[in-house]
Design an enzyme around this catalytic site. Sequence first.
Site, PDB file in Angstrom:
ATOM      1  N   GLY A  64      72.786  28.625 -36.037  1.00 18.89           N
ATOM      2  CA  GLY A  64      72.809  27.333 -36.704  1.00 18.89           C
ATOM      3  C   GLY A  64      72.910  26.122 -35.803  1.00 18.89           C
ATOM      4  CD1 TRP A  66      68.518  24.627 -31.545  1.00 18.99           C
ATOM      5  CD2 TRP A  66      66.386  24.691 -32.231  1.00 18.99           C
ATOM      6  NE1 TRP A  66      67.738  24.827 -30.444  1.00 18.99           N
ATOM      7  CE2 TRP A  66      66.422  24.876 -30.825  1.00 18.99           C
ATOM      8  CE3 TRP A  66      65.164  24.707 -32.879  1.00 18.99           C
ATOM      9  CZ2 TRP A  66      65.264  25.058 -30.066  1.00 18.99           C
ATOM     10  CZ3 TRP A  66      63.999  24.894 -32.132  1.00 18.99           C
ATOM     11  CH2 TRP A  66      64.052  25.060 -30.740  1.00 18.99           C
ATOM     12  CG  ASP A  92      67.690  33.872 -38.826  1.00 17.35           C
ATOM     13  OD1 ASP A  92      67.663  35.121 -38.833  1.00 17.35           O
ATOM     14  OD2 ASP A  92      67.663  33.214 -37.776  1.00 17.35           O
ATOM     15  CG  ASP A 108      59.904  38.399 -43.305  1.00 18.26           C
ATOM     16  OD1 ASP A 108      59.231  37.372 -43.104  1.00 18.26           O
ATOM     17  OD2 ASP A 108      59.639  39.501 -42.791  1.00 18.26           O
ATOM     18  CG  ASP A 133      65.903  28.880 -30.585  1.00 13.90           C
ATOM     19  OD1 ASP A 133      65.156  28.877 -29.597  1.00 13.90           O
ATOM     20  OD2 ASP A 133      67.136  29.050 -30.499  1.00 13.90           O
ATOM     21  CE  LYS A 173      63.842  31.400 -28.083  1.00 10.95           C
ATOM     22  NZ  LYS A 173      65.307  31.594 -27.974  1.00 10.95           N
TER      23      LYS A 173
END
Length: 222
Positions: A64, A66, A92, A108, A133, A173
């Site tokens: 958490g 970000w 997530d 998902d 991320d 990322k």
Amino acid sequence: MSTKAKSKKVNKAWLHDHINDPYVKLATREGYRARAAYKLKEIDESLGLVKPGQLVVDLGSTPGAWSQYLRRRMSPEGAAAGELNGTIIALDILPMEPIEGVTFLQGDFREAELLEQVLGVLAGRKADLVVSDMAPNLSGIHSADAARVAHLIELAIDFAQHHLKPEGALVAKLFHGSGYDELVKLFKANFRTVKPFKPKASRDKSSETFLVGMGLKAQETL
């Protein structure tokens, strides 16, 4: 030296580096859940991506950090508990401790059930910014790891193509190594402007880097 002894030595070295990491200390002092917050902070301060009033989606949000940074930037006074000006949706497959003002959906986002929940929160709107991320569990087998990283990048881009405003941006990322150039090409095929970014907060030994895509290209032109 046995494999077990080598592993113990590596873990001890990592723990030493972690404890003495200035960003870990700063995160603890400023109330962030992870040092990763400063990676997004550097990218944002360089490119001016996050603004009050935006709709932002955080992919792979757990734990958490970000979302915490986004929450503070989108508060008028920048305070963690200040009044939120905007919408933050965090996604997530792993659980995440609640953050005031952040809508967290566990699951998902490729699956219909979660996607319906996302669309419900979006309520017909498009995101100004999507940040990812997401990272796979790396195996050390370069070809397999490259494929896993590429898959997550493809998922982030696909999400952006469906839910991002044409003038919006995606931060994702990835890692230098096998397949990196192909992923840069993929970004350039989907965004008018692409900028690579290696935050100072990324560990020196890490091959981690970030790509920022700005100005979404229409799918039919790809």
